[in-house]
Design a protein around this motif. Structure first.
Motif, short mmCIF file in Angstrom:
data_model
loop_
_atom_site.label_atom_id
_atom_site.label_comp_id
_atom_site.label_asym_id
_atom_site.label_seq_id
_atom_site.Cartn_x
_atom_site.Cartn_y
_atom_site.Cartn_z
N MET A 157 5.13 -3.51 3.22
CA MET A 157 6.15 -4.37 3.81
C MET A 157 5.53 -5.62 4.45
O MET A 157 4.40 -5.59 4.92
CB MET A 157 6.92 -3.60 4.89
CG MET A 157 7.86 -2.55 4.33
SD MET A 157 8.79 -1.70 5.64
CE MET A 157 7.63 -0.42 6.11
N SER A 158 6.30 -6.69 4.51
CA SER A 158 5.86 -7.90 5.21
C SER A 158 5.83 -7.63 6.72
O SER A 158 6.38 -6.63 7.19
CB SER A 158 6.83 -9.05 4.92
OG SER A 158 8.05 -8.81 5.59
N LYS A 159 5.21 -8.53 7.44
CA LYS A 159 5.09 -8.41 8.90
C LYS A 159 6.47 -8.30 9.59
O LYS A 159 6.69 -7.45 10.43
CB LYS A 159 4.39 -9.66 9.41
CG LYS A 159 3.26 -9.42 10.36
CD LYS A 159 2.49 -10.75 10.56
CE LYS A 159 1.47 -10.62 11.64
NZ LYS A 159 0.65 -11.82 11.81
N GLY A 160 7.39 -9.19 9.20
CA GLY A 160 8.71 -9.20 9.81
C GLY A 160 9.51 -7.96 9.46
O GLY A 160 10.19 -7.37 10.29
N MET A 207 8.34 -4.98 8.55
CA MET A 207 7.79 -3.81 9.23
C MET A 207 8.19 -3.79 10.70
O MET A 207 8.54 -2.75 11.24
CB MET A 207 6.27 -3.76 9.08
CG MET A 207 5.67 -2.55 9.76
SD MET A 207 3.96 -2.25 9.22
CE MET A 207 3.18 -1.97 10.80
N ALA A 208 8.17 -4.96 11.34
CA ALA A 208 8.53 -5.02 12.77
C ALA A 208 9.97 -4.55 12.98
O ALA A 208 10.25 -3.79 13.92
CB ALA A 208 8.35 -6.44 13.30
N VAL A 209 10.88 -4.97 12.10
CA VAL A 209 12.28 -4.56 12.25
C VAL A 209 12.42 -3.04 12.03
O VAL A 209 13.12 -2.36 12.78
CB VAL A 209 13.19 -5.34 11.26
CG1 VAL A 209 14.56 -4.69 11.15
CG2 VAL A 209 13.34 -6.78 11.71
#
Lengths: 117, 117
Positions: A15-18, A20-22
């Motif tokens: 997953m991308s950083k954003g 994964m954060a969500v």
């Protein structure tokens, strides 16, 4: 700190950083609210001492299911997160698992050997 | 979905994937709990409709402070997150800001023009 909430995230999804954060935030909020209902004392202690959170790696979805079963056996709240799949992932993809909050000595029995992100 | 919680994250810190996920989760949990106390109806509606979360970019810490002031003026809950600084960042570094949950029509006045992560 004596308590923590752990979120285990699949490595195989990349997953991308954003993204994964969500997903991690979903897991943290839902697992914390589940704990608040199920074991208000654990929740309150964790919240008041600063809400330690740790993000760890699991290889795949089978790993998440195993962790979930082990946590539930020990009376730890969990939250399995399925993505709505509007962007990067197919709809319904299980992305991560929130575990706890719980006392370190109990939660480490489930997640103590997993690698950090 | 009619409600969302937005987390604004500083671009200038260049946090790792795991670090950013933990900071965003802190912001989401604390901002949601602040909303639960301050405006239980908004919290409940957001929680029951699936807890939409969005992660957006801000240039620096001044950007976070501006967003926080604008949100508070509109009656939106916020949570400013300062990192304990045990690993990547100097102690006390402000990393991100949780905003909401709130109705889209209100929160978009604050965060509608920010770029997604």
């Amino acid at each position: 700190m004596d308590y923590k909430l752990v979120v285990a995230v699949r490595e195989d999804l990349d997953m991308s950083k954003g993204k994964m954060a969500v997903q991690v935030a979903h897991a943290a909020v839902i697992s914390a609210m589940n704990c608040k209902r199920k074991n208000a004392k654990w929740f309150r202690n964790w919240y008041d001492e600063g809400q330690k959170k740790v993000v760890v790696r699991t290889e795949d979805v089978a790993g998440l299911h195993e962790l979930s079963e082990e946590a539930e056996k020990l009376g730890i709240s969990t939250a399995t997160i399925d993505d709505a799949g509007l962007t990067e992932l197919p709809p319904g993809t299980t992305t991560c698992l929130g575990i706890g909050p719980a006392p370190n000595s109990i939660i480490d029995q489930v997640t103590g050997k997993l690698k950090l992100w």
